[in-house]
Design a protein around this motif. Structure first.
Motif, PDB file in Angstrom:
ATOM      1  N   LEU A  71     -41.306  28.062  -0.634  1.00 28.33           N
ATOM      2  CA  LEU A  71     -42.618  28.703  -0.669  1.00 28.33           C
ATOM      3  C   LEU A  71     -43.463  28.265   0.516  1.00 28.33           C
ATOM      4  O   LEU A  71     -44.065  29.097   1.203  1.00 28.33           O
ATOM      5  CB  LEU A  71     -43.339  28.357  -1.982  1.00 28.33           C
ATOM      6  CG  LEU A  71     -44.843  28.656  -2.052  1.00 28.33           C
ATOM      7  CD1 LEU A  71     -45.116  30.128  -1.809  1.00 28.33           C
ATOM      8  CD2 LEU A  71     -45.406  28.206  -3.391  1.00 28.33           C
ATOM      9  N   ASP A  72     -43.509  26.963   0.775  1.00 21.81           N
ATOM     10  CA  ASP A  72     -44.346  26.459   1.863  1.00 21.81           C
ATOM     11  C   ASP A  72     -43.917  27.032   3.206  1.00 21.81           C
ATOM     12  O   ASP A  72     -44.763  27.468   4.006  1.00 21.81           O
ATOM     13  CB  ASP A  72     -44.283  24.924   1.900  1.00 21.81           C
ATOM     14  CG  ASP A  72     -45.122  24.355   3.028  1.00 21.81           C
ATOM     15  OD1 ASP A  72     -46.354  24.544   3.009  1.00 21.81           O
ATOM     16  OD2 ASP A  72     -44.552  23.734   3.946  1.00 21.81           O
ATOM     17  N   ASN A  74     -42.362  29.831   3.802  1.00 21.61           N
ATOM     18  CA  ASN A  74     -42.687  31.263   3.852  1.00 21.61           C
ATOM     19  C   ASN A  74     -44.188  31.479   4.001  1.00 21.61           C
ATOM     20  O   ASN A  74     -44.626  32.429   4.661  1.00 21.61           O
ATOM     21  CB  ASN A  74     -42.170  31.962   2.596  1.00 21.61           C
ATOM     22  CG  ASN A  74     -40.718  32.333   2.687  1.00 21.61           C
ATOM     23  OD1 ASN A  74     -40.353  33.421   3.112  1.00 21.61           O
ATOM     24  ND2 ASN A  74     -39.845  31.408   2.302  1.00 21.61           N
ATOM     25  N   TRP A  75     -44.967  30.613   3.398  1.00 17.95           N
ATOM     26  CA  TRP A  75     -46.426  30.671   3.502  1.00 17.95           C
ATOM     27  C   TRP A  75     -46.847  30.468   4.957  1.00 17.95           C
ATOM     28  O   TRP A  75     -47.656  31.223   5.509  1.00 17.95           O
ATOM     29  CB  TRP A  75     -47.022  29.582   2.615  1.00 17.95           C
ATOM     30  CG  TRP A  75     -48.434  29.758   2.172  1.00 17.95           C
ATOM     31  CD1 TRP A  75     -49.382  30.561   2.730  1.00 17.95           C
ATOM     32  CD2 TRP A  75     -49.068  29.085   1.070  1.00 17.95           C
ATOM     33  NE1 TRP A  75     -50.578  30.428   2.039  1.00 17.95           N
ATOM     34  CE2 TRP A  75     -50.412  29.537   1.027  1.00 17.95           C
ATOM     35  CE3 TRP A  75     -48.632  28.155   0.141  1.00 17.95           C
ATOM     36  CZ2 TRP A  75     -51.317  29.064   0.073  1.00 17.95           C
ATOM     37  CZ3 TRP A  75     -49.538  27.678  -0.817  1.00 17.95           C
ATOM     38  CH2 TRP A  75     -50.855  28.140  -0.853  1.00 17.95           C
ATOM     39  N   TRP A  78     -45.839  33.434   7.095  1.00 23.92           N
ATOM     40  CA  TRP A  78     -46.732  34.575   6.870  1.00 23.92           C
ATOM     41  C   TRP A  78     -48.038  34.388   7.635  1.00 23.92           C
ATOM     42  O   TRP A  78     -48.528  35.330   8.283  1.00 23.92           O
ATOM     43  CB  TRP A  78     -47.025  34.735   5.373  1.00 23.92           C
ATOM     44  CG  TRP A  78     -48.123  35.710   5.087  1.00 23.92           C
ATOM     45  CD1 TRP A  78     -48.122  37.052   5.322  1.00 23.92           C
ATOM     46  CD2 TRP A  78     -49.413  35.409   4.520  1.00 23.92           C
ATOM     47  NE1 TRP A  78     -49.319  37.602   4.936  1.00 23.92           N
ATOM     48  CE2 TRP A  78     -50.134  36.636   4.435  1.00 23.92           C
ATOM     49  CE3 TRP A  78     -50.012  34.247   4.059  1.00 23.92           C
ATOM     50  CZ2 TRP A  78     -51.423  36.705   3.933  1.00 23.92           C
ATOM     51  CZ3 TRP A  78     -51.305  34.313   3.548  1.00 23.92           C
ATOM     52  CH2 TRP A  78     -51.999  35.541   3.495  1.00 23.92           C
ATOM     53  N   LEU A 115     -42.372  35.587  -0.658  1.00 20.66           N
ATOM     54  CA  LEU A 115     -43.620  34.823  -0.732  1.00 20.66           C
ATOM     55  C   LEU A 115     -44.410  35.212  -1.968  1.00 20.66           C
ATOM     56  O   LEU A 115     -44.925  34.350  -2.692  1.00 20.66           O
ATOM     57  CB  LEU A 115     -44.448  35.058   0.530  1.00 20.66           C
ATOM     58  CG  LEU A 115     -45.830  34.403   0.555  1.00 20.66           C
ATOM     59  CD1 LEU A 115     -45.717  32.894   0.474  1.00 20.66           C
ATOM     60  CD2 LEU A 115     -46.593  34.822   1.819  1.00 20.66           C
ATOM     61  N   MET A 119     -45.314  32.729  -5.015  1.00 14.06           N
ATOM     62  CA  MET A 119     -46.728  32.506  -5.336  1.00 14.06           C
ATOM     63  C   MET A 119     -47.009  32.828  -6.795  1.00 14.06           C
ATOM     64  O   MET A 119     -47.818  32.160  -7.448  1.00 14.06           O
ATOM     65  CB  MET A 119     -47.619  33.358  -4.437  1.00 14.06           C
ATOM     66  CG  MET A 119     -47.817  32.811  -3.040  1.00 14.06           C
ATOM     67  SD  MET A 119     -48.965  33.844  -2.080  1.00 14.06           S
ATOM     68  CE  MET A 119     -49.284  32.768  -0.672  1.00 14.06           C
ATOM     69  N   ALA A 142     -50.392  22.882   0.773  1.00 17.76           N
ATOM     70  CA  ALA A 142     -50.988  24.119   0.255  1.00 17.76           C
ATOM     71  C   ALA A 142     -52.456  24.225   0.652  1.00 17.76           C
ATOM     72  O   ALA A 142     -52.946  25.314   0.980  1.00 17.76           O
ATOM     73  CB  ALA A 142     -50.844  24.170  -1.265  1.00 17.76           C
ATOM     74  N   ASN A 145     -52.597  25.280   4.228  1.00 10.68           N
ATOM     75  CA  ASN A 145     -52.297  26.716   4.339  1.00 10.68           C
ATOM     76  C   ASN A 145     -53.483  27.559   3.909  1.00 10.68           C
ATOM     77  O   ASN A 145     -53.841  28.550   4.568  1.00 10.68           O
ATOM     78  CB  ASN A 145     -51.078  27.064   3.493  1.00 10.68           C
ATOM     79  CG  ASN A 145     -49.796  26.486   4.035  1.00 10.68           C
ATOM     80  OD1 ASN A 145     -49.691  26.180   5.222  1.00 10.68           O
ATOM     81  ND2 ASN A 145     -48.801  26.318   3.172  1.00 10.68           N
ATOM     82  N   SER A 146     -54.082  27.193   2.788  1.00 11.53           N
ATOM     83  CA  SER A 146     -55.237  27.943   2.296  1.00 11.53           C
ATOM     84  C   SER A 146     -56.405  27.847   3.274  1.00 11.53           C
ATOM     85  O   SER A 146     -57.103  28.843   3.532  1.00 11.53           O
ATOM     86  CB  SER A 146     -55.651  27.407   0.917  1.00 11.53           C
ATOM     87  OG  SER A 146     -56.688  28.177   0.355  1.00 11.53           O
ATOM     88  N   LEU A 173     -54.631  34.440  -3.617  1.00 11.61           N
ATOM     89  CA  LEU A 173     -53.478  33.850  -4.301  1.00 11.61           C
ATOM     90  C   LEU A 173     -53.444  34.253  -5.771  1.00 11.61           C
ATOM     91  O   LEU A 173     -52.380  34.594  -6.313  1.00 11.61           O
ATOM     92  CB  LEU A 173     -53.539  32.320  -4.183  1.00 11.61           C
ATOM     93  CG  LEU A 173     -52.427  31.531  -4.870  1.00 11.61           C
ATOM     94  CD1 LEU A 173     -51.060  31.910  -4.345  1.00 11.61           C
ATOM     95  CD2 LEU A 173     -52.665  30.034  -4.678  1.00 11.61           C
TER      96      LEU A 173
END
Length: 229
Positions: A71-72, A74-75, A78, A115, A119, A142, A145-146, A173
């Motif tokens: 996930l991380d 892909n985040w 993106w 992703l 999520m 996270a 990323n946010s 999200l």
């Protein structure tokens, strides 16, 4: 099914450990290409990489920790793409900029199936079986990323406060997590949706995501305007 682990040697040097972790993540990515995360067990993942479950757990906390790593990455990927694709609009009509940015974000997410799926299960599933140390590290990443996403939004819509941009990042999200399950309905639900002559599930997801993000961003901008008037 027994796993063939003959010849297995525990990785001891940093480069060996990293190579083993990469092999496990590669296997996870490959499996996610053909089935949802809910259908992938640690046993199946271990077998695909040729290790026993206990050996996989030498490198990751759990099955969930492996998918949080995917996930991380892909985040981050993106966000890299979004930072290149976000461009200002020349339309100066009311809320045109907000609609433009929200639409671009929605379009970019629609193309990121993996992703969106990860999520959607992040808080309810993947964060439920990890150690405090891993949770601390993942939440740090996270948050970065946010924050990066919020900064991108703020750069496009500078009239929004940093707090408003951060709020939009959080809500994005939540909207993705809430809508994604409807994007991949079961076979029975597909039959029913067809009987109802409903649009394809993927189209409904894309429409719902775009409308949800537009409404959030327009709403935040409208509230910001009242604070400055």
């Amino acid at each position: 099914m027994m796993v063939a682990t003959h010849g297995f040697q525990r990785a001891r040097r940093p480069e060996q450990i990293e190579a083993r972790r990469c092999a496990i993540l590669d296997a996870a990515r490959a499996m996610l290409g053909s089935k949802p995360v809910a259908d992938i067990s640690l046993r199946e993942l271990s077998e695909s990489v040729g290790l026993a479950k206990s050996n996989v757990l030498r490198y990751f906390d759990s099955r969930e920790a492996i998918f949080l790593e995917v996930l991380d990455e892909n985040w981050v990927a993106w966000l890299d793409g979004l930072s290149e694709s976000l461009t200002p609009t020349s339309d100066d009509s009311p809320f045109a900029a907000e609609i433009h940015v929200a639409s671009a974000v929605a379009e970019s997410l629609v193309s990121q199936r993996l992703l969106c799926e990860l999520m959607s299960v992040m808080a309810g599933v993947l964060e439920r079986n990890i150690s405090a140390d891993f949770a601390r590290d993942f939440k740090r990443r996270a948050t970065v990323n946010s924050g990066r996403f919020a900064s991108l939004i703020h750069s496009q819509l500078p009239h929004l406060s940093e707090g408003d941009a951060a709020q939009f990042a959080k809500v994005t999200l939540v909207i993705v997590a809430g809508l994604w399950p409807t994007a991949e309905p079961t076979e029975s639900m597909v039959v029913v949706l067809n009987e109802m002559q409903a649009p394809p599930a993927s189209d409904m997801f894309a429409f719902g995501l775009r409308e949800g993000l537009i409404n959030q961003l327009v709403g935040l901008s409208a509230r910001a305007a009242t604070r400055t008037s």
